[in-house]
Design an enzyme around this catalytic site. Structure first.
Site, mmCIF file in Angstrom:
data_model
loop_
_atom_site.group_PDB
_atom_site.id
_atom_site.type_symbol
_atom_site.label_atom_id
_atom_site.label_comp_id
_atom_site.label_asym_id
_atom_site.label_seq_id
_atom_site.Cartn_x
_atom_site.Cartn_y
_atom_site.Cartn_z
ATOM 1 N N ASP A 232 -11.568 2.223 4.495
ATOM 2 C CA ASP A 232 -10.539 2.805 3.646
ATOM 3 C C ASP A 232 -11.159 3.814 2.674
ATOM 4 O O ASP A 232 -12.207 3.548 2.077
ATOM 5 C CB ASP A 232 -9.858 1.669 2.853
ATOM 6 C CG ASP A 232 -8.744 2.176 1.962
ATOM 7 O OD1 ASP A 232 -7.719 2.618 2.494
ATOM 8 O OD2 ASP A 232 -8.915 2.158 0.723
ATOM 9 N N GLU A 274 -11.110 6.331 7.566
ATOM 10 C CA GLU A 274 -9.863 6.889 7.034
ATOM 11 C C GLU A 274 -10.241 8.086 6.167
ATOM 12 O O GLU A 274 -10.640 7.934 5.021
ATOM 13 C CB GLU A 274 -9.105 5.854 6.196
ATOM 14 C CG GLU A 274 -7.699 6.322 5.868
ATOM 15 C CD GLU A 274 -7.323 6.278 4.404
ATOM 16 O OE1 GLU A 274 -6.207 6.684 4.070
ATOM 17 O OE2 GLU A 274 -8.148 5.852 3.559
HETATM 18 C C1 NOJ Z 1 -5.542 4.344 1.735
HETATM 19 C C2 NOJ Z 1 -4.516 3.323 2.118
HETATM 20 O O1 NOJ Z 1 -4.014 3.650 3.393
HETATM 21 C C3 NOJ Z 1 -3.447 3.319 1.058
HETATM 22 O O2 NOJ Z 1 -2.379 2.498 1.432
HETATM 23 C C4 NOJ Z 1 -4.062 2.883 -0.245
HETATM 24 O O3 NOJ Z 1 -3.090 2.943 -1.274
HETATM 25 C C5 NOJ Z 1 -5.252 3.762 -0.615
HETATM 26 N N1 NOJ Z 1 -6.157 3.950 0.494
HETATM 27 C C6 NOJ Z 1 -6.042 3.141 -1.731
HETATM 28 O O4 NOJ Z 1 -6.728 2.024 -1.244
#
Ligand code: NOJ
Length: 590
Positions: A232, A274
């Protein structure tokens, strides 16, 4: 700074990846093929809103285990679970209070292990979240840090400052909600740094203890047997003055260390990045040519352009971005998606295209959030089954491993009036009953079930679609099944063919001896066009992957396509071809 030297004794030779793969024991259920993720069809879901097994109104592992057969029948061979760790749930679990505990609302660690074993037994690989950029303020590390003496290792678990004027080059990501990346802490009497919500302080990766702690978390989940880790917000690990604090060399160095550690200890596990960045930057997360960072990265550059192309009825935006994001290292793979649990982000588009996306897809202010659109696929595509099927056809036939967001396969709707992104995270609609078959609780559910006339559970649900062979569920199942007939979808090259209509996309996908021809009409009107077929395939027979129809390839040079029609063919050499039928018999009825 070399993060890996903190973990590996000095002088230890870099492990030979092939040797490690040969000798490491595979976790139970692990895929035998190291490149398994290239053939993956991933089903993304949230334990909280998928199925409630104990009737308390909150989804849980018991409920999920009971529904794994559904995911398998869809044809998926992998699952990505949104965060299920102990958390105050102020960011739906992306605010972690304990990295190695299951949130009790979803079950116990034993429930998780049962889930993993059952998923593996059914042939489903499991991706979980590794959220290391930040924790919750409720995490004991933060609670200790804010009270620890300035300059001590514990204090330095997070990024503190006397001033909120540092790192001003970093954008505020949740710009609708957060005014700054700094928040004052009255306990520490200092500002702490956070790229997301103010209750999500960023860990300080300059502190070797943090790096070691993160490695331990990673090993904890890999030891349990998870197959893939979604990293993430991985672009934001480090901060440096005078930069955007994104994609810094130190971040890549740390990713290489993670990859080395993973490959040293485990076989056939996967890192999924991500990173919502433009193509040249996004691809750096695979490693600079060597494929030594992440195995996979989300195809953020393509996603909004798919929606642009669908609305403009123009294949151009897809063709140009796929060309720009092609030619990856051998082991690298995009994770391609239409929608997910977040707002449909358009930050990577030009200002003109952003405005167009807002105008076309988010006419109401409430549909917009930050630099994105908080709507699900079906409402974005006007709930038109032909358009939705076309969108799935693109998802399942363009380069990469497709990720299907739970509920999109039945055309679930959204509720833009819920908080933040909750409107696209509502309970899965299994049946037309009050709790949508998600829960039997008579108390309020974790999030309300969609109950409007068009998308409400009494209209859109799995049970009803199971019994209707023309439903979206069955159409998606048939497409996923067709995809499973060729590895060219996941592993093949792509070559776009010249077509005389701008709304028609045509490409060849080739892997080893297998050649596929994919055609899609993005227009809402019938199209007659010409297709320039390369000479080497002109003598082949085109066999539909959806049914038994076959036609001489040459007959496809002059095409008549119905609105939103798409076709998938395997091009078979003359020797192997059964007698061909007339072009009129080709029906790609999916
Ligand atoms: C990316 C995640 O997909 C999202 O849902 C989240 O709010 C942010 N990262 C922060 O962790």
């Amino acid at each position: 700074m070399t993060p890996d030297t903190a973990l590996v004794p000095p002088g230890t030779p870099a492990p030979d990846r092939r040797a490690v793969v040969r000798t490491s024991p595979l976790a139970p259920g692990s895929a035998a093929d190291p490149l398994w993720y290239k053939d993956a069809v991933v089903y993304q879901l949230h334990v909280r809103t998928f199925a409630d097994g104990n009737g308390d109104g909150i989804g849980d592992f018991a409920g999920l285990i009971a529904r794994l057969g559904y995911i398998r029948r869809l044809g998926a061979n992998a699952i990505w679970l949104l965060p299920f760790y102990e958390s105050p749930l102020k960011d739906d679990g992306y605010d972690i209070a304990h990295y190695e505990r299951i949130d009790p609302r979803y079950g116990t660690m034993d429930d998780f292990k049962r889930f993993l074993a059952e998923a593996h037994r059914l042939g489903l690989q499991v991706f979980t979240e590794l959220i290391i950029n930040h924790t919750s303020t409720a995490h004991p590390w933060f609670q200790a840090s804010r009270r620890a003496p300035v300059g001590s290792p514990k204090r330095n678990y997070y990024v503190w400052s006397d001033s909120d004027r540092r790192y001003l080059g970093a954008r505020v990501i949740f710009n609708d909600i957060e005014p700054s990346n700094w928040t004052w802490d009255p306990v520490a009497k200092a500002y702490y740094w956070h790229r997301f919500f103010h209750h999500q302080p960023d860990l300080n990766f300059d502190n070797p203890r943090v790096r070691r702690a993160v490695f331990k978390v990673m090993r904890f989940w890999l030891d349990l047997g998870v197959d893939g880790l979604r990293l993430d917000a991985i672009a934001h690990l480090y901060e440096r003055e005078g930069t955007s604090c994104e994609n810094l060399p130190e971040t890549h160095e740390f990713l290489r260390a993670i990859r080395t550690e993973m490959d040293r200890r485990y076989a056939h596990r996967v890192l999924l990045a991500e990173v919502d960045q433009p193509p040249p930057i996004a691809r750096t997360y695979f490693g600079a040519g060597a494929g030594d960072e992440c195995h996979m990265a989300f195809q953020f550059p393509l996603m909004p352009r798919l929606f642009l192309a669908l609305k403009r009825e123009d294949a151009g935006p897809i063709v140009s971005i796929v060309k720009e994001t092609d030619h990856l290292p051998e082991s690298a793979q995009w994770a391609i998606f239409l929608r997910n649990h977040d707002e449909l982000t358009i930050s990577a588009l030009t200002p003109e295209d952003r405005q167009l996306m807002f105008d076309l897809y988010a006419p109401e202010p409430r549909m917009r959030l930050n630099l994105g659109i908080r709507r699900r696929m079906a409402p974005l595509l006007d709930n038109d089954p032909s358009r939705m099927a076309l969108a799935f056809s693109l998802l399942l036939s363009l380069p990469g491993s497709p990720v299907i967001y739970y509920g999109d396969e039945i055309g679930m709707g959204d509720n833009i009036w819920l908080n933040d992104r909750d409107g696209v995270r509502t309970p899965m609609q299994w049946t037309g009953t009050a709790g949508a078959g998600f829960s039997e609780s008579d108390q309020p559910l974790t999030l309300p079930v969609i109950d409007d006339l068009i998308y409400g559970a009494s209209t859109v649900n799995v049970e009803q679609q199971e019994s209707d062979p023309s439903s979206m569920l069955w159409r998606v199942r048939r497409m996923v099944a067709a995809r499973a007939r060729s590895q060219a979808f996941g592993r093949g090259t792509i070559d776009f063919l010249t077509v005389t209509c701008g709304s028609v996309l045509a490409c060849l996908r080739c892997y080893r001896d297998d050649t596929l021809l994919i055609i899609a009409n993005l227009a809402s009107t019938p199209q007659r066009c010409e297709l320039m077929l390369p000479a080497e395939i002109a003598d082949r027979t085109a066999h539909s992957l959806f049914n038994d129809d076959a036609v001489a390839s040459a007959a496809l040079a002059a095409l008549s396509l119905a609105p939103f029609e798409f076709r998938w063919y395997r091009l078979v050499r003359p020797m192997a071809a059964p007698s061909s039928t007339s072009p009129a018999s080709v029906q790609n009825s999916i």
